[in-house]
Design a protein around this motif. Structure first.
Motif, PDB file in Angstrom:
ATOM      1  N   ASN A  44      28.454  70.852  18.251  1.00  0.00           N
ATOM      2  CA  ASN A  44      29.023  71.721  17.226  1.00  0.00           C
ATOM      3  C   ASN A  44      30.548  71.786  17.353  1.00  0.00           C
ATOM      4  OD1 ASN A  44      28.838  73.610  15.038  1.00  0.00           O
ATOM      5  ND2 ASN A  44      29.257  75.222  16.526  1.00  0.00           N
ATOM      6  N   GLN A  45      31.036  71.883  18.575  1.00  0.00           N
ATOM      7  CA  GLN A  45      32.482  71.942  18.793  1.00  0.00           C
ATOM      8  C   GLN A  45      33.158  70.633  18.365  1.00  0.00           C
ATOM      9  OE1 GLN A  45      34.181  74.721  19.620  1.00  0.00           O
ATOM     10  NE2 GLN A  45      35.959  73.481  19.105  1.00  0.00           N
TER      11      GLN A  45
ATOM     12  N   LEU B 152      43.619  69.069   8.349  1.00  0.00           N
ATOM     13  CA  LEU B 152      45.066  68.992   8.583  1.00  0.00           C
ATOM     14  C   LEU B 152      45.687  67.847   7.795  1.00  0.00           C
ATOM     15  CD1 LEU B 152      45.406  69.681  12.419  1.00  0.00           C
ATOM     16  CD2 LEU B 152      46.060  71.184  10.528  1.00  0.00           C
ATOM     17  N   GLN B 153      45.001  66.711   7.757  1.00  0.00           N
ATOM     18  CA  GLN B 153      45.511  65.565   6.999  1.00  0.00           C
ATOM     19  C   GLN B 153      45.541  65.861   5.497  1.00  0.00           C
ATOM     20  OE1 GLN B 153      44.526  61.464   8.309  1.00  0.00           O
ATOM     21  NE2 GLN B 153      42.850  62.512   9.378  1.00  0.00           N
ATOM     22  N   VAL B 154      44.479  66.468   5.009  1.00  0.00           N
ATOM     23  CA  VAL B 154      44.421  66.815   3.584  1.00  0.00           C
ATOM     24  C   VAL B 154      45.543  67.799   3.246  1.00  0.00           C
ATOM     25  CG1 VAL B 154      43.040  67.967   1.807  1.00  0.00           C
ATOM     26  CG2 VAL B 154      41.966  66.333   3.372  1.00  0.00           C
ATOM     27  N   ASP B 155      45.745  68.791   4.099  1.00  0.00           N
ATOM     28  CA  ASP B 155      46.805  69.774   3.867  1.00  0.00           C
ATOM     29  C   ASP B 155      48.192  69.124   3.864  1.00  0.00           C
ATOM     30  OD1 ASP B 155      44.943  71.784   3.653  1.00  0.00           O
ATOM     31  OD2 ASP B 155      45.284  72.585   5.670  1.00  0.00           O
TER      32      ASP B 155
ATOM     33  N   ALA C 158      36.519  67.772  14.424  1.00  0.00           N
ATOM     34  CA  ALA C 158      36.688  66.651  13.490  1.00  0.00           C
ATOM     35  C   ALA C 158      37.025  67.170  12.089  1.00  0.00           C
ATOM     36  CB  ALA C 158      35.428  65.797  13.457  1.00  0.00           C
ATOM     37  N   TRP C 159      36.321  68.201  11.625  1.00  0.00           N
ATOM     38  CA  TRP C 159      36.618  68.770  10.313  1.00  0.00           C
ATOM     39  C   TRP C 159      38.022  69.359  10.273  1.00  0.00           C
ATOM     40  CZ3 TRP C 159      34.598  67.475   6.039  1.00  0.00           C
ATOM     41  CH2 TRP C 159      33.254  67.159   5.922  1.00  0.00           C
TER      42      TRP C 159
ATOM     43  N   TYR D 274      35.945  61.311   9.823  1.00  0.00           N
ATOM     44  CA  TYR D 274      34.572  60.991  10.214  1.00  0.00           C
ATOM     45  C   TYR D 274      34.023  62.130  11.065  1.00  0.00           C
ATOM     46  CZ  TYR D 274      36.235  59.989  14.900  1.00  0.00           C
ATOM     47  OH  TYR D 274      36.795  60.109  16.141  1.00  0.00           O
ATOM     48  N   LEU D 275      32.719  62.218  11.106  1.00  0.00           N
ATOM     49  CA  LEU D 275      32.042  63.148  11.996  1.00  0.00           C
ATOM     50  C   LEU D 275      31.441  62.342  13.132  1.00  0.00           C
ATOM     51  CD1 LEU D 275      30.227  65.482   9.454  1.00  0.00           C
ATOM     52  CD2 LEU D 275      32.339  65.901  10.712  1.00  0.00           C
ATOM     53  N   PRO D 276      31.640  62.795  14.351  1.00  0.00           N
ATOM     54  CA  PRO D 276      31.115  62.032  15.480  1.00  0.00           C
ATOM     55  C   PRO D 276      29.593  62.064  15.512  1.00  0.00           C
ATOM     56  CG  PRO D 276      32.059  64.116  16.219  1.00  0.00           C
ATOM     57  CD  PRO D 276      32.362  63.994  14.755  1.00  0.00           C
TER      58      PRO D 276
END
Length: 87
Positions: free
Chosen positions: A50-51, A62-65, A56-57, A34-36
């Motif tokens: 932005n940070q 990391l999870q996808v990898d 979040a991305w 999710y994006l905050p």
């Protein structure tokens, strides 16, 4: 005569046993990405927002990898098993 018949009973034609396929269920569990939400009020908030989005991305990536790596390892193991069994 009975002994002879008992010995022949083991020689009947039967269909071959079905191959058992082992399924590995071991890839990591992931959480929903999710994006905050933002609450922009000044320029400093924009930098902070932005940070948070970049973080979040990054966490999602990391999870996808991790899932991708797990699937690739399983794919390589499956290929090795296929080569070894000659199928």
């Amino acid at each position: 005569m009975i002994i002879c018949l008992i010995q022949l009973s083991g020689c009947t034609n039967a269909p071959p046993s079905r191959e058992v396929r082992i399924i590995k269920i071991g890839c990591p569990t992931v959480t929903q990405c999710y994006l905050p939400a933002n609450n922009l009020k000044q320029n400093r908030s924009l930098i902070d927002d932005n940070q948070l989005i970049l973080t979040a991305w990054f966490e999602c990536a990391l999870q996808v990898d991790a899932i991708y790596q797990c699937q690739q390892e399983q794919h390589e193991k499956d290929k090795a098993v296929t080569r070894n069994t000659g199928k």
